[in-house]
Enzyme design. Sequence first.
Site, PDB file in Angstrom:
ATOM      1  N   ASP A 176       0.867  -1.181   0.000  1.00 18.88           N
ATOM      2  CA  ASP A 176       0.000   0.000   0.000  1.00 18.88           C
ATOM      3  C   ASP A 176       0.908   1.236   0.000  1.00 18.88           C
ATOM      4  O   ASP A 176       2.122   1.121  -0.217  1.00 18.88           O
ATOM      5  CB  ASP A 176      -1.004  -0.040   1.166  1.00 18.88           C
ATOM      6  CG  ASP A 176      -0.362   0.174   2.527  1.00 18.88           C
ATOM      7  OD1 ASP A 176       0.888   0.269   2.609  1.00 18.88           O
ATOM      8  OD2 ASP A 176      -1.100   0.243   3.526  1.00 18.88           O
TER       9      ASP A 176
ATOM     10  N   CYS B 192       3.057  -3.184   4.051  1.00 28.37           N
ATOM     11  CA  CYS B 192       2.208  -2.050   4.425  1.00 28.37           C
ATOM     12  C   CYS B 192       2.936  -1.345   5.580  1.00 28.37           C
ATOM     13  O   CYS B 192       4.142  -1.521   5.742  1.00 28.37           O
ATOM     14  CB  CYS B 192       0.780  -2.477   4.774  1.00 28.37           C
ATOM     15  SG  CYS B 192       0.601  -3.581   6.186  1.00 28.37           S
TER      16      CYS B 192
ATOM     17  N   THR C 112       2.766  -1.704   8.894  1.00 29.43           N
ATOM     18  CA  THR C 112       3.233  -2.655   9.911  1.00 29.43           C
ATOM     19  C   THR C 112       3.388  -4.075   9.385  1.00 29.43           C
ATOM     20  O   THR C 112       3.988  -4.912  10.063  1.00 29.43           O
ATOM     21  CB  THR C 112       2.207  -2.729  11.061  1.00 29.43           C
ATOM     22  OG1 THR C 112       0.946  -3.141  10.494  1.00 29.43           O
ATOM     23  CG2 THR C 112       2.047  -1.387  11.765  1.00 29.43           C
TER      24      THR C 112
ATOM     25  N   HIS D 118       9.339 -24.036   9.446  1.00 22.86           N
ATOM     26  CA  HIS D 118       8.319 -24.679  10.276  1.00 22.86           C
ATOM     27  C   HIS D 118       6.904 -24.492   9.750  1.00 22.86           C
ATOM     28  O   HIS D 118       6.055 -25.370   9.926  1.00 22.86           O
ATOM     29  CB  HIS D 118       8.371 -24.131  11.711  1.00 22.86           C
ATOM     30  CG  HIS D 118       9.589 -24.568  12.460  1.00 22.86           C
ATOM     31  ND1 HIS D 118       9.741 -24.374  13.820  1.00 22.86           N
ATOM     32  CD2 HIS D 118      10.729 -25.180  12.046  1.00 22.86           C
ATOM     33  CE1 HIS D 118      10.912 -24.852  14.212  1.00 22.86           C
ATOM     34  NE2 HIS D 118      11.535 -25.341  13.156  1.00 22.86           N
TER      35      HIS D 118
ATOM     36  N   HIS E  38       6.336 -30.977  11.040  1.00 24.23           N
ATOM     37  CA  HIS E  38       5.678 -29.721  10.654  1.00 24.23           C
ATOM     38  C   HIS E  38       4.620 -29.952   9.583  1.00 24.23           C
ATOM     39  O   HIS E  38       3.660 -29.189   9.499  1.00 24.23           O
ATOM     40  CB  HIS E  38       6.716 -28.706  10.184  1.00 24.23           C
ATOM     41  CG  HIS E  38       7.772 -28.433  11.211  1.00 24.23           C
ATOM     42  ND1 HIS E  38       7.476 -27.843  12.431  1.00 24.23           N
ATOM     43  CD2 HIS E  38       9.095 -28.697  11.224  1.00 24.23           C
ATOM     44  CE1 HIS E  38       8.582 -27.752  13.138  1.00 24.23           C
ATOM     45  NE2 HIS E  38       9.589 -28.265  12.436  1.00 24.23           N
TER      46      HIS E  38
END
Length: 148
Positions: free
Chosen positions: A8, A65, A67, A98, A133
């Site tokens: 963004d 973005c 964060t 993982h 996993h």
Amino acid sequence: MRLYLGADHAGYQLKETLKAYLLDEGHDVVDVGAVSEDSVDYPHFAARVGRAVARGDGERGILVCGTGVGMAISANKVRGVRAANVTTAEFARLARAHNNANVVTLAGRYTSADDAKEIVDAFLGTEFEGARHSRRIDAIQQLEDEER
Ligand code: RB5
């Protein structure tokens, strides 16, 4: 590797930096936007990248973005996407080893260009470890199926 890249307005600058870096490294990069720092809504870009990766058009996705949180929440709504919001190279490595993450999301406002390059290197350079996993990834998929 064929990569889908999106951001963004808050992630635009870091996306541009990463695009140049990844092209220089020889990757095939599809940039889905944004194309400037004008305000836009991150879910649209997460959808473009997430759907391309889920369809198999690209091997991995990278979203930026402010964060990385909004991008991760949005991308994880796409079936088959395992998006990890990552702030260190070690977390990127573990998200691959993982969690078999196929999309990484970055914090454009809090991650330096050098750190982002290290994160992306770890994300692209680490294989899924499988073994125990795999059972957990299967359980994620089952959860996704149950929520349809
Ligand atoms: C945009 O201001 C900001 O909210 C967005 O880039 C992102 O950080 C949301 O998770």
